[in-house]
Design a protein around this motif. Structure first.
Motif, PDB file in Angstrom:
ATOM      1  N   LEU A   1      56.646  73.341  53.582  1.00 44.27           N
ATOM      2  CA  LEU A   1      55.689  74.405  53.895  1.00 44.27           C
ATOM      3  C   LEU A   1      56.099  75.764  53.341  1.00 44.27           C
ATOM      4  CD1 LEU A   1      55.082  73.520  57.681  1.00 44.27           C
ATOM      5  CD2 LEU A   1      53.749  72.771  55.697  1.00 44.27           C
ATOM      6  N   ASP A   2      57.271  75.822  52.688  1.00 41.59           N
ATOM      7  CA  ASP A   2      57.813  77.095  52.198  1.00 41.59           C
ATOM      8  C   ASP A   2      57.894  78.102  53.341  1.00 41.59           C
ATOM      9  OD1 ASP A   2      58.890  78.863  50.384  1.00 41.59           O
ATOM     10  OD2 ASP A   2      56.941  79.615  49.686  1.00 41.59           O
ATOM     11  N   LEU A   3      58.432  77.635  54.475  1.00 40.61           N
ATOM     12  CA  LEU A   3      58.511  78.441  55.690  1.00 40.61           C
ATOM     13  C   LEU A   3      59.974  78.498  56.146  1.00 40.61           C
ATOM     14  CD1 LEU A   3      56.570  79.874  57.775  1.00 40.61           C
ATOM     15  CD2 LEU A   3      56.771  77.783  59.143  1.00 40.61           C
ATOM     16  N   PRO A   4      60.740  79.476  55.682  1.00 37.80           N
ATOM     17  CA  PRO A   4      62.142  79.573  56.090  1.00 37.80           C
ATOM     18  C   PRO A   4      62.282  80.046  57.529  1.00 37.80           C
ATOM     19  CG  PRO A   4      61.552  81.468  54.763  1.00 37.80           C
ATOM     20  CD  PRO A   4      60.346  80.544  54.741  1.00 37.80           C
ATOM     21  N   THR A   5      63.490  79.879  58.062  1.00 35.72           N
ATOM     22  CA  THR A   5      63.798  80.257  59.443  1.00 35.72           C
ATOM     23  C   THR A   5      64.889  81.313  59.453  1.00 35.72           C
ATOM     24  OG1 THR A   5      63.245  78.039  60.229  1.00 35.72           O
ATOM     25  CG2 THR A   5      64.586  79.407  61.683  1.00 35.72           C
ATOM     26  N   LEU A   6      64.734  82.324  60.308  1.00 43.02           N
ATOM     27  CA  LEU A   6      65.748  83.344  60.506  1.00 43.02           C
ATOM     28  C   LEU A   6      66.426  83.087  61.847  1.00 43.02           C
ATOM     29  CD1 LEU A   6      63.745  86.530  59.411  1.00 43.02           C
ATOM     30  CD2 LEU A   6      64.915  84.841  57.984  1.00 43.02           C
ATOM     31  N   ALA A   7      67.743  83.201  61.887  1.00 38.27           N
ATOM     32  CA  ALA A   7      68.490  82.926  63.115  1.00 38.27           C
ATOM     33  C   ALA A   7      69.720  83.821  63.180  1.00 38.27           C
ATOM     34  CB  ALA A   7      68.895  81.455  63.178  1.00 38.27           C
TER      35      ALA A   7
END
Length: 252
Positions: free
Chosen positions: A158-164
């Motif tokens: 989905l080309d949806l990165p995650t920030l954590a």
């Protein structure tokens, strides 16, 4: 719930009202039942019924991620929180082979259940996990619940990165965490400091997600129920938040 007409102490409307009062004010169920003219046992049963019904309405993690991508958001935010509970006697064995309290968090110095959550970039929570023992770290919980697997898929498909935050260091593909300071005391490189500053400015909005839940629904601030039920209670509260923010599926 499939019960016969006129066989219940309260109508659907008043049962819903009773449950909303419990979520909003965190009232003792005995007092709550007295206010609505039902017994303590009935109040407990009505709250449990409503929690199951509400929790069942929340989306799966994959559905939640697909909706965020379809809405055009650039990323999601992963975070975890310890939901406070009474002291618990359940024990487990640590990685060092020692006997420890299963629901005690050394980081927070308190008993509770670890809940993982995914937020949109501006902080609206879109998914929450089941309850995990408080002694587990955020990354361990995310891995055991297969949250990291779903986030890998979102980043690639989905080309949806995650920030954590740094608690998820080493989580893997598509999950961006800050660079840590070198152990020898040297200063981080300029590129790494810039990465951390940008990540921090974007990820900090995710802190709003749990604040929305606990700020609106006081019963989430401390629970005397079994900690294994906290996951359903938080998901039920999440559905109420989605209703207030008009984030329900179109079919609703």
């Amino acid at each position: 719930m499939g019960t016969r007409p006129k066989s219940r102490a309260l109508t659907c409307f008043y049962q819903a009202l009773l449950v909303l009062v419990w979520f909003r004010k965190g009232e003792d169920k005995t007092t709550l039942g007295s206010g609505f003219g039902v017994s303590r046992a009935t109040a407990y049963r009505y709250v449990a019924e409503a929690v199951r019904v509400l929790a069942a309405q929340t989306p799966t993690l994959h559905d939640a991620l697909q909706r965020v991508a379809a809405d055009g958001w650039s990323n999601v935010i992963l975070d975890g929180k310890l939901f406070d509970t009474d002291r618990l006697a359940e024990t487990t064995t640590s990685v060092k082979g020692e006997t420890i309290d299963a629901w005690y968090s050394g980081k927070h110095r308190d008993f509770g259940a670890n809940i993982q959550a995914i937020m949109r970039p501006h902080g609206l929570p879109i998914w929450t996990s089941q309850a995990m023992p408080g002694h587990l770290h955020d990354l361990t919980c995310a891995q055991q619940l297969d949250v990291t697997v779903a986030l890998y898929w979102a980043a690639s498909a989905l080309d949806l990165p995650t920030l954590a935050d740094s608690g998820y260091e080493g989580a893997g593909q598509g999950i961006h965490t800050p660079y840590k300071q070198p152990a020898d005391g040297r200063r981080l490189a300029a590129d790494n400091r810039t990465h951390n500053a940008i990540l921090r400015s974007m990820r900090c909005l995710g802190e709003r997600g749990f604040a929305i839940l606990t700020g609106r629904w006081r019963t989430l601030r401390h629970t005397t129920a079994s900690p294994r039920q906290i996951g359903d209670i938080v998901r039920a509260a999440l559905h109420l938040i989605h209703f207030e923010y008009r984030y329900l599926p179109d079919s609703c």
